[in-house]
Design an enzyme around this catalytic site. Structure first.
Site, PDB file in Angstrom:
ATOM      1  N   LYS A 149       0.858  -1.179   0.000  1.00 54.03           N
ATOM      2  CA  LYS A 149       0.000   0.000   0.000  1.00 54.03           C
ATOM      3  C   LYS A 149       0.899   1.235   0.000  1.00 54.03           C
ATOM      4  CE  LYS A 149      -4.208  -1.883   0.781  1.00 54.03           C
ATOM      5  NZ  LYS A 149      -5.446  -1.564   0.063  1.00 54.03           N
ATOM      6  N   ASP A 178      -0.399  -0.474  -4.497  1.00 52.44           N
ATOM      7  CA  ASP A 178      -1.795  -0.043  -4.498  1.00 52.44           C
ATOM      8  C   ASP A 178      -1.862   1.358  -3.924  1.00 52.44           C
ATOM      9  OD1 ASP A 178      -4.492   0.321  -4.332  1.00 52.44           O
ATOM     10  OD2 ASP A 178      -4.882  -1.351  -2.963  1.00 52.44           O
ATOM     11  N   GLU A 204      -2.215  -0.248  -8.639  1.00 50.66           N
ATOM     12  CA  GLU A 204      -3.664  -0.190  -8.560  1.00 50.66           C
ATOM     13  C   GLU A 204      -4.110   1.251  -8.345  1.00 50.66           C
ATOM     14  OE1 GLU A 204      -5.447  -2.909  -5.752  1.00 50.66           O
ATOM     15  OE2 GLU A 204      -3.806  -4.346  -5.990  1.00 50.66           O
ATOM     16  N   ASP A 229      -9.348  -0.465  -9.821  1.00 50.71           N
ATOM     17  CA  ASP A 229      -9.914  -1.083  -8.634  1.00 50.71           C
ATOM     18  C   ASP A 229     -11.181  -0.325  -8.242  1.00 50.71           C
ATOM     19  OD1 ASP A 229     -10.498  -2.262  -6.229  1.00 50.71           O
ATOM     20  OD2 ASP A 229      -8.593  -1.839  -5.268  1.00 50.71           O
ATOM     21  N   LYS A 256     -13.320  -7.175  -6.638  1.00 46.34           N
ATOM     22  CA  LYS A 256     -13.734  -7.484  -5.272  1.00 46.34           C
ATOM     23  C   LYS A 256     -15.217  -7.824  -5.351  1.00 46.34           C
ATOM     24  CE  LYS A 256     -10.472  -4.445  -2.835  1.00 46.34           C
ATOM     25  NZ  LYS A 256      -9.690  -3.913  -3.970  1.00 46.34           N
TER      26      LYS A 256
END
Length: 336
Positions: A149, A178, A204, A229, A256
């Site tokens: 992240k 991400d 992402e 995303d 997701k």
């Protein structure tokens, strides 16, 4: 006749999880049960506060509506839940589980414990020492694909990645990042170039969702592959999905199921992505082990070719019992 009920459940993190949207200490979710002829099906309505399209007032009222209309035709239920992808996904899970029993949603070699799913290791945001501590843990666990992240302090994060890359070339360690939409379009251009120099697999959501023209321009010129995303959240119809993919032309999309309309919604995204030449992978969205188990079984059924993002079950201190087990960087469902 079917009967249905739900209950709220609060998952508590073992240690706070840092993202560019803030630090997470707990995660709210809802467990849906459908009963018919003495059998029970369980699903998870994994709402993600601040991110889900259906994070709106009246969420529990919609769950009550579903329970009251559980014997309606499925087409009508799906239409009524179009704006509530996580509730529809919970319904899909519970319905599939009702057919198979136990904790089974799909019958395949993963479900039977004969095969596994390769996953990436997830590194949460934090100071340099915290991020490096997590990285060492993943390397000790034999992960060769790690996702970090980023987006809070890019200069520091870049140094962590540079240090990591100096010890592990891309042939030995795949690195994904991400950003959760943390960068401006102008800053993203610089970051994409710096990531390319560090041989990063993909980034992402480099900029906030809802800027299709800017995202399309980035995807067209990027030296580092871009994965959509948050951009997919709230895109409900097949026509809207196709329009988005044709306009932006991303290198990858990330699915997701709790946010993208469950099994059926993810099927639609995958078919369109493959038609448009985009790659894909599936990730969980901090569901409990109930939702994670269903997502993992579904993911295996799609014959994934690259590491998936399914290793979140161990984050919580009060998760449900599970037969999911991580062995090095592979997720297994243990045999009884």
């Amino acid at each position: 006749m079917k009967k249905a009920d739900f209950k709220q459940y609060i998952l508590h993190f073992k240690r706070p999880g840092g993202t560019s949207r803030g630090v997470l200490h707990s995660k709210e979710t809802y467990i849906l049960e459908i009963e018919e002829n003495g059998k029970k099906g369980i699903g998870e309505c994994g709402i993600f506060r601040g991110l889900s399209f259906d994070d709106v007032p009246g969420y529990e009222e919609k769950l009550k509506w579903l329970c009251a209309h559980i014997n309606d035709d499925e087409v009508d239920i799906k239409a009524a839940l179009q704006d509530y992808p996580s509730i529809w996904f919970g319904y899909e899970q519970a319905s599939e589980n009702l057919k198979f029993g136990s904790d089974i949603y799909f019958e395949n070699d993963f479900t039977s414990g004969n095969d596994s799913i390769k996953i990436n290791g997830l590194i949460w945001m934090g100071n340099t020492a915290f991020m490096e501590e997590q990285i060492h843990e993943k390397l000790e666990q034999k992960f060769n694909c790690i996702k970090l992240k980023i987006g809070v302090d890019w200069d520091s994060e870049k140094e962590v990645i540079r240090h990591l890359r100096s010890h592990f070339p891309k042939e030995q360690l795949e690195l994904r990042v991400d950003a959760n939409g943390a960068f401006s379009a102008e800053k993203a251009e610089t970051v994409l170039q710096e990531l390319a120099e560090l041989k990063i697999h993909s980034i992402e959501q480099p900029i906030k969702a809802g800027q299709p023209e800017k995202m399309a321009l980035l995807c067209r010129n990027t030296p580092t592959p871009i994965a959509l995303d948050e951009e997919l959240i709230g895109i409900r119809t097949s026509g809207e999905k196709q329009k988005l993919l044709e306009q932006i032309r991303p290198q990858y999309i990330i699915l997701k199921p709790s946010l993208c309309g469950g099994f059926s919604g993810s099927d639609e995204w995958i078919d369109l992505a493959e038609h448009n030449g985009s790659g894909w992978w599936i990730t969980s969205a901090l569901e409990s082990n109930i939702g994670l188990n269903a997502i993992a079984q579904y993911t295996y059924s799609k014959k994934p070719k690259i590491p998936q993002g399914l290793g979140t079950g161990a984050l919580f201190q009060n998760n449900f019992p599970t037969r999911l087990e991580l062995r090095n960087d592979c997720l297994w469902r243990t045999k009884k």
